[in-house]
Design a protein around this motif. Structure first.
Motif, mmCIF file in Angstrom:
data_model
loop_
_atom_site.group_PDB
_atom_site.id
_atom_site.type_symbol
_atom_site.label_atom_id
_atom_site.label_comp_id
_atom_site.label_asym_id
_atom_site.label_seq_id
_atom_site.Cartn_x
_atom_site.Cartn_y
_atom_site.Cartn_z
ATOM 1 N N SER A 161 -3.599 13.441 -17.828
ATOM 2 C CA SER A 161 -4.055 12.081 -17.515
ATOM 3 C C SER A 161 -3.719 11.655 -16.088
ATOM 4 O O SER A 161 -4.522 10.984 -15.429
ATOM 5 C CB SER A 161 -3.428 11.080 -18.487
ATOM 6 N N TYR A 162 -2.536 11.997 -15.623
ATOM 7 C CA TYR A 162 -2.079 11.569 -14.295
ATOM 8 C C TYR A 162 -3.020 12.013 -13.166
ATOM 9 O O TYR A 162 -3.393 11.178 -12.329
ATOM 10 C CB TYR A 162 -0.653 12.056 -14.071
ATOM 11 N N PRO A 163 -3.458 13.280 -13.105
ATOM 12 C CA PRO A 163 -4.400 13.653 -12.038
ATOM 13 C C PRO A 163 -5.714 12.853 -12.114
ATOM 14 O O PRO A 163 -6.272 12.482 -11.078
ATOM 15 C CB PRO A 163 -4.659 15.143 -12.277
ATOM 16 N N ARG A 164 -6.189 12.590 -13.323
ATOM 17 C CA ARG A 164 -7.413 11.788 -13.457
ATOM 18 C C ARG A 164 -7.166 10.348 -13.030
ATOM 19 O O ARG A 164 -8.042 9.717 -12.442
ATOM 20 C CB ARG A 164 -7.945 11.846 -14.891
ATOM 21 N N THR A 210 0.844 -1.190 0.000
ATOM 22 C CA THR A 210 0.000 0.000 0.000
ATOM 23 C C THR A 210 0.880 1.241 0.000
ATOM 24 O O THR A 210 0.586 2.216 -0.694
ATOM 25 C CB THR A 210 -0.926 0.002 1.235
ATOM 26 N N GLU A 211 1.976 1.168 0.743
ATOM 27 C CA GLU A 211 2.889 2.310 0.826
ATOM 28 C C GLU A 211 3.457 2.657 -0.559
ATOM 29 O O GLU A 211 3.491 3.821 -0.937
ATOM 30 C CB GLU A 211 4.028 1.980 1.791
ATOM 31 N N GLU A 212 3.889 1.643 -1.306
ATOM 32 C CA GLU A 212 4.454 1.906 -2.636
ATOM 33 C C GLU A 212 3.379 2.446 -3.580
ATOM 34 O O GLU A 212 3.601 3.411 -4.304
ATOM 35 C CB GLU A 212 5.093 0.649 -3.225
ATOM 36 N N ALA A 213 2.199 1.831 -3.586
ATOM 37 C CA ALA A 213 1.116 2.295 -4.454
ATOM 38 C C ALA A 213 0.697 3.716 -4.078
ATOM 39 O O ALA A 213 0.378 4.528 -4.953
ATOM 40 C CB ALA A 213 -0.077 1.345 -4.374
ATOM 41 N N THR A 214 0.726 4.034 -2.796
ATOM 42 C CA THR A 214 0.395 5.389 -2.340
ATOM 43 C C THR A 214 1.443 6.380 -2.818
ATOM 44 O O THR A 214 1.120 7.512 -3.167
ATOM 45 C CB THR A 214 0.283 5.423 -0.800
ATOM 46 N N ARG A 215 2.715 5.951 -2.878
ATOM 47 C CA ARG A 215 3.793 6.836 -3.334
ATOM 48 C C ARG A 215 3.633 7.233 -4.794
ATOM 49 O O ARG A 215 4.226 8.219 -5.230
ATOM 50 C CB ARG A 215 5.151 6.166 -3.131
ATOM 51 N N HIS A 221 7.825 2.510 -11.616
ATOM 52 C CA HIS A 221 7.382 1.258 -11.001
ATOM 53 C C HIS A 221 6.626 0.424 -12.028
ATOM 54 O O HIS A 221 5.680 0.920 -12.645
ATOM 55 C CB HIS A 221 6.493 1.573 -9.795
ATOM 56 N N LYS A 222 7.029 -0.821 -12.213
ATOM 57 C CA LYS A 222 6.408 -1.629 -13.269
ATOM 58 C C LYS A 222 4.904 -1.800 -13.068
ATOM 59 O O LYS A 222 4.155 -1.785 -14.035
ATOM 60 C CB LYS A 222 7.099 -2.978 -13.432
ATOM 61 N N TYR A 223 4.441 -1.944 -11.834
ATOM 62 C CA TYR A 223 3.007 -2.067 -11.622
ATOM 63 C C TYR A 223 2.306 -0.723 -11.795
ATOM 64 O O TYR A 223 1.147 -0.662 -12.185
ATOM 65 C CB TYR A 223 2.698 -2.656 -10.240
ATOM 66 N N ASP A 276 2.854 10.713 -5.228
ATOM 67 C CA ASP A 276 3.868 11.730 -4.925
ATOM 68 C C ASP A 276 4.340 12.441 -6.178
ATOM 69 O O ASP A 276 4.558 13.641 -6.172
ATOM 70 C CB ASP A 276 5.085 11.116 -4.223
ATOM 71 N N SER A 277 4.547 11.663 -7.241
ATOM 72 C CA SER A 277 4.996 12.272 -8.493
ATOM 73 C C SER A 277 4.713 11.331 -9.649
ATOM 74 O O SER A 277 4.673 10.107 -9.492
ATOM 75 C CB SER A 277 6.492 12.604 -8.449
ATOM 76 N N PHE A 278 4.550 11.930 -10.803
ATOM 77 C CA PHE A 278 4.306 11.161 -12.022
ATOM 78 C C PHE A 278 5.510 10.281 -12.347
ATOM 79 O O PHE A 278 5.359 9.138 -12.759
ATOM 80 C CB PHE A 278 4.003 12.126 -13.174
ATOM 81 N N ASP A 279 6.712 10.809 -12.120
ATOM 82 C CA ASP A 279 7.910 10.023 -12.412
ATOM 83 C C ASP A 279 8.034 8.809 -11.503
ATOM 84 O O ASP A 279 8.533 7.769 -11.911
ATOM 85 C CB ASP A 279 9.161 10.898 -12.340
ATOM 86 N N ARG A 280 7.578 8.919 -10.269
ATOM 87 C CA ARG A 280 7.591 7.754 -9.373
ATOM 88 C C ARG A 280 6.654 6.673 -9.923
ATOM 89 O O ARG A 280 6.984 5.494 -9.914
ATOM 90 C CB ARG A 280 7.169 8.131 -7.959
ATOM 91 N N LEU A 281 5.496 7.087 -10.407
ATOM 92 C CA LEU A 281 4.563 6.137 -11.015
ATOM 93 C C LEU A 281 5.229 5.432 -12.201
ATOM 94 O O LEU A 281 5.176 4.211 -12.327
ATOM 95 C CB LEU A 281 3.297 6.855 -11.477
#
Length: 193
Positions: free
Chosen positions: A171-174, A60-65, A76-78, A68-73
């Motif tokens: 797209s990211y905010p949506r 949950t912590e990683e998915a929540t991160r 991460h492969k998931y 934090d930023s589009f680049d963090r998303l």
């Protein structure tokens, strides 16, 4: 790298929608596939987990991160798999596919392959009436067209930057407000209980 996580998520999304509620079908299919993907794949390279055969799951912590930023998303492969599934619901997955193709292109070390890869990416994503044309302005398209004539690892940088900015601001905010993301967070939290 993330293809093993992406395939199960996307696999069911190419099927025709069983009803007129296509977005719900895509979201449901994505969540089902993501749950399977999250439980079936190892995340990271934890030697202890690999040695003992244990599988790490998306926390949950990683998915929540990812919020934090589009680049963090995107790192991460998931995160990439979930974002791709979301973009499919908006019929704009070509933006992410182009960005990923550029990232892969930058890893090209063979000068003989550089030109053919550059032309393929240009014809698929940049050229007017390309099969998966991304939304960039005329000037960026022309700069990229000129760059591809004598390709370098940076020939798509301007176009990639525009597409990244478009996804990040639009797209990211949506995505962060979407049912796909909120359900994914809920699913990771349930596993902890």
């Amino acid at each position: 790298m993330y293809q093993e996580a992406v395939d199960p998520v996307i696999q069911g999304l190419d099927e025709p929608c069983p009803s007129s509620t296509c977005q719900n079908h895509v979201a449901t299919t994505m969540l089902t596939a993501t749950r399977q993907s999250l439980s079936d794949h190892t995340i990271g390279k934890d030697p202890q987990a690999v040695r003992t055969g244990q599988r790490q799951r998306l926390s949950t912590e990683e998915a929540t991160r990812w919020a934090d930023s589009f680049d963090r998303l995107l790192s991460h492969k998931y995160g990439v798999a979930a974002f791709r599934a979301f973009l499919k619901t908006e019929f704009s997955e070509e933006n992410l596919e182009f960005w990923l193709a550029c990232e892969e292109f930058k890893k090209t070390r063979s000068t003989t392959k550089l030109a053919s890869k550059a032309h393929r990416i240009f014809e698929e994503f940049i050229d007017v009436q390309a099969p998966r044309e991304v939304n960039i302005d005329f000037q960026t398209r022309e700069v990229t067209r000129n760059n591809v004539q004598e390709p370098s690892l940076s020939c798509f940088d301007q176009a990639q930057g525009k597409v990244h900015s478009l996804m990040e601001k639009d797209s990211y905010p949506r995505f962060l407000r979407s049912k796909i993301y909120t359900d994914l967070l809920t699913q990771t939290q349930r596993r902890l209980s």
